[in-house]
Write an enzyme that holds these catalytic residues in place. Structure first.
Site, PDB file in Angstrom:
ATOM      1  N   GLY A   1     101.360  79.398  89.633  1.00 44.84           N
ATOM      2  CA  GLY A   1     100.989  79.711  88.235  1.00 44.84           C
ATOM      3  C   GLY A   1      99.899  80.002  87.580  1.00 44.84           C
ATOM      4  O   GLY A   1      99.842  79.375  86.266  1.00 44.84           O
ATOM      5  N   GLY A  48      98.761  82.305  86.496  1.00 46.23           N
ATOM      6  CA  GLY A  48      99.467  83.666  85.903  1.00 46.23           C
ATOM      7  C   GLY A  48      99.642  85.108  86.352  1.00 46.23           C
ATOM      8  O   GLY A  48      99.402  85.944  85.793  1.00 46.23           O
ATOM      9  N   THR A  59     102.761  86.606  85.319  1.00 46.89           N
ATOM     10  CA  THR A  59     103.055  87.500  83.468  1.00 46.89           C
ATOM     11  C   THR A  59     101.898  88.396  84.241  1.00 46.89           C
ATOM     12  O   THR A  59     102.525  89.774  83.083  1.00 46.89           O
ATOM     13  CB  THR A  59     102.170  86.071  83.048  1.00 46.89           C
ATOM     14  OG1 THR A  59     103.487  84.559  83.201  1.00 46.89           O
ATOM     15  CG2 THR A  59     101.960  85.913  81.680  1.00 46.89           C
ATOM     16  N   SER A  78      97.985  85.609  98.567  1.00 48.09           N
ATOM     17  CA  SER A  78      96.502  85.757  98.973  1.00 48.09           C
ATOM     18  C   SER A  78      95.935  84.688  99.167  1.00 48.09           C
ATOM     19  O   SER A  78      94.263  85.549  98.452  1.00 48.09           O
ATOM     20  CB  SER A  78      95.965  87.146  98.652  1.00 48.09           C
ATOM     21  OG  SER A  78      96.181  87.681  97.520  1.00 48.09           O
TER      22      SER A  78
HETATM   23  N1  LIG Z   1     103.873  76.349 100.846  1.00 49.10           N
HETATM   24  C1  LIG Z   1     103.683  77.378  99.159  1.00 49.10           C
HETATM   25  N2  LIG Z   1     102.297  77.415  99.357  1.00 49.10           N
HETATM   26  C2  LIG Z   1     102.513  78.820  98.293  1.00 49.10           C
HETATM   27  N3  LIG Z   1     103.349  78.950  97.632  1.00 49.10           N
HETATM   28  C3  LIG Z   1     104.821  78.656  97.813  1.00 49.10           C
HETATM   29  C4  LIG Z   1     104.724  77.455  99.020  1.00 49.10           C
HETATM   30  N4  LIG Z   1     106.445  77.554  99.151  1.00 49.10           N
HETATM   31  C5  LIG Z   1     106.917  78.570  98.559  1.00 49.10           C
HETATM   32  N5  LIG Z   1     106.015  78.521  97.237  1.00 49.10           N
HETATM   33  C6  LIG Z   1     106.748  79.962  96.672  1.00 49.10           C
HETATM   34  O1  LIG Z   1     106.274  81.251  96.765  1.00 49.10           O
HETATM   35  C7  LIG Z   1     105.148  82.058  96.556  1.00 49.10           C
HETATM   36  C8  LIG Z   1     104.101  82.677  96.865  1.00 49.10           C
HETATM   37  O2  LIG Z   1     104.672  83.896  97.360  1.00 49.10           O
HETATM   38  P1  LIG Z   1     103.371  84.210  98.309  1.00 49.10           P
HETATM   39  O3  LIG Z   1     103.319  85.394  98.871  1.00 49.10           O
HETATM   40  O4  LIG Z   1     102.592  85.398  97.431  1.00 49.10           O
HETATM   41  O5  LIG Z   1     102.740  83.216  99.041  1.00 49.10           O
HETATM   42  S1  LIG Z   1     101.069  84.333 100.470  1.00 49.10           S
HETATM   43  O6  LIG Z   1     100.212  85.117  99.393  1.00 49.10           O
HETATM   44  O7  LIG Z   1     101.864  84.514 101.463  1.00 49.10           O
HETATM   45  O8  LIG Z   1     100.463  83.225 100.423  1.00 49.10           O
HETATM   46  C9  LIG Z   1     104.774  80.892  94.849  1.00 49.10           C
HETATM   47  O9  LIG Z   1     105.331  82.055  94.174  1.00 49.10           O
HETATM   48  P2  LIG Z   1     103.898  81.717  93.180  1.00 49.10           P
HETATM   49  O10 LIG Z   1     104.113  80.521  92.345  1.00 49.10           O
HETATM   50  O11 LIG Z   1     104.577  83.249  92.289  1.00 49.10           O
HETATM   51  O12 LIG Z   1     102.900  82.322  93.388  1.00 49.10           O
HETATM   52  C10 LIG Z   1     105.750  80.258  95.132  1.00 49.10           C
HETATM   53  O13 LIG Z   1     106.791  80.191  94.555  1.00 49.10           O
HETATM   54  N1  LIG Z   2      97.911  83.836  79.375  1.00 50.85           N
HETATM   55  C1  LIG Z   2      98.760  83.017  79.777  1.00 50.85           C
HETATM   56  N2  LIG Z   2      98.739  82.271  78.704  1.00 50.85           N
HETATM   57  C2  LIG Z   2      99.619  81.681  78.474  1.00 50.85           C
HETATM   58  N3  LIG Z   2     101.039  80.422  79.615  1.00 50.85           N
HETATM   59  C3  LIG Z   2     100.646  81.590  80.604  1.00 50.85           C
HETATM   60  C4  LIG Z   2      99.902  82.321  80.904  1.00 50.85           C
HETATM   61  N4  LIG Z   2      99.856  83.252  81.972  1.00 50.85           N
HETATM   62  C5  LIG Z   2     101.175  82.828  81.843  1.00 50.85           C
HETATM   63  N5  LIG Z   2     101.405  81.578  81.503  1.00 50.85           N
HETATM   64  C6  LIG Z   2     102.811  80.785  81.772  1.00 50.85           C
HETATM   65  O1  LIG Z   2     102.214  79.801  83.204  1.00 50.85           O
HETATM   66  C7  LIG Z   2     103.498  80.139  84.135  1.00 50.85           C
HETATM   67  C8  LIG Z   2     103.120  80.455  85.734  1.00 50.85           C
HETATM   68  O2  LIG Z   2     102.513  82.202  85.306  1.00 50.85           O
HETATM   69  P1  LIG Z   2     103.206  82.778  85.694  1.00 50.85           P
HETATM   70  O3  LIG Z   2     102.466  84.551  86.186  1.00 50.85           O
HETATM   71  O4  LIG Z   2     104.407  82.466  86.948  1.00 50.85           O
HETATM   72  O5  LIG Z   2     102.091  82.593  87.422  1.00 50.85           O
HETATM   73  P2  LIG Z   2     102.559  82.985  88.978  1.00 50.85           P
HETATM   74  O6  LIG Z   2     102.487  84.441  89.471  1.00 50.85           O
HETATM   75  O7  LIG Z   2     100.397  83.455  89.510  1.00 50.85           O
HETATM   76  O8  LIG Z   2     102.868  81.565  90.056  1.00 50.85           O
HETATM   77  C9  LIG Z   2     104.391  80.527  83.172  1.00 50.85           C
HETATM   78  O9  LIG Z   2     105.251  80.109  83.201  1.00 50.85           O
HETATM   79  C10 LIG Z   2     103.700  81.498  82.549  1.00 50.85           C
HETATM   80  O10 LIG Z   2     104.355  82.164  81.020  1.00 50.85           O
END
Ligand SMILES: Nc1ncnc2c1ncn2[C@@H]1O[C@H](COP(=O)(O)OS(=O)(=O)O)[C@@H](OP(=O)(O)O)[C@H]1O
Ligand SMILES: Nc1ncnc2c1ncn2[C@@H]1O[C@H](COP(=O)(O)OP(=O)(O)O)[C@@H](O)[C@H]1O
Length: 207
Positions: free
Chosen positions: A40, A42, A45, A111
């Site tokens: 979350g 970003g 994004t 990561s």
């Molecule tokens: N336990 C747990 N912790 C963190 N994240 C979780 C977990 N389970 C599922 N997810 C979802 O998996 C996405 C992260 O995958 P990654 O491959 O980037 O994770 S890692 O680098 O191996 O830690 C992550 O996506 P992002 O929100 O885009 O970061 C989550 O949607």
């Molecule tokens: N610079 C920004 N300003 C406002 N909202 C953002 C920004 N970057 C990401 N978001 C919002 O935050 C949420 C998480 O972004 P996302 O790119 O999916 O994060 P991550 O890949 O790290 O999980 C999404 O709803 C996205 O639209």
């Protein structure tokens, strides 16, 4: 002939066309932009906005996103510390290949462990590993919660969620840090602009 890891009797073959020639063809230098941060924060994004901006400038890039790679290459991995380490190791190796191909490879994964990111950095020479830290407060990521995962983690329905009951180790020596200014997160095009400026200044956008 060599023994490497679990492989014995393996040989390295040189290819007739090298990285320098590919870079000349593309008029850019291959590198890895490694985006790390909480769920979350970003990452995706920024990866998508940066990919689009580079494309508009005629630069070839490719996004390796953690979530997406877990649908294929890494679908046998979960979220134990060992699996996360293997996840990052694989993506680091794939990113290295993309950089060798001459592309600007944008890897966006949580990561969470410093040693794993540092191991990926060590795969690339000549400052071609550019670590971008999405330094967003946990409270903001949790408030965004676009997939509802923080809510599930707080309710104990997901165990080992990064930032809740699994650690995130912030970078100590990243090349780029994206953070809030006066409590406001920069817009996606501003975040991407920060990375593009870095790539331009370091000469990656020309051969
Ligand atoms: N336990 C747990 N912790 C963190 N994240 C979780 C977990 N389970 C599922 N997810 C979802 O998996 C996405 C992260 O995958 P990654 O491959 O980037 O994770 S890692 O680098 O191996 O830690 C992550 O996506 P992002 O929100 O885009 O970061 C989550 O949607
Ligand atoms: N610079 C920004 N300003 C406002 N909202 C953002 C920004 N970057 C990401 N978001 C919002 O935050 C949420 C998480 O972004 P996302 O790119 O999916 O994060 P991550 O890949 O790290 O999980 C999404 O709803 C996205 O639209």
């Amino acid at each position: 002939m060599a023994t490497l890891g679990n492989s014995a009797n393996i040989f390295w073959h040189e290819y007739p066309v090298g990285q320098a020639e590919r870079q000349k063809l593309l008029n850019q230098k291959g590198c890895v932009v490694w985006i790390t941060g909480l769920s979350g924060s970003g990452k995706s994004t920024l990866a998508c906005t940066l990919g689009r901006e580079l494309h508009c400038r005629g630069k070839l890039s490719y996004v390796l996103d953690g979530d997406n790679l877990r649908h294929g290459l890494n679908k046998n991995l979960g979220f134990t510390p060992e699996d996360r380490t293997e996840n990052i190791r694989r993506v680091g190796e794939v990113a290295k290949l993309f950089a060798d191909a001459g592309l600007i490879c944008i890897a966006s994964l949580i990561s969470p462990y410093r040693k794993d990111r540092d191991a990926c950095r060590a795969l690339l020479a000549d400052a071609k590993f550019i670590e971008v830290f999405m330094n967003m407060p946990l409270a903001l990521c949790e408030e965004r919660d676009p997939k509802g995962l923080y809510k599930l983690a707080r309710a104990g329905k997901i165990k080992g969620f990064t930032g809740i009951d699994d650690p995130y180790e912030s970078p100590l020596n990243c090349e780029i840090e994206i953070q809030q200014k006066n409590g406001v997160c920069p817009a996606p095009n501003e975040m991407a602009g920060q990375v593009v400026s870095y790539l331009e200044n370091k000469g990656f956008l020309q051969a």
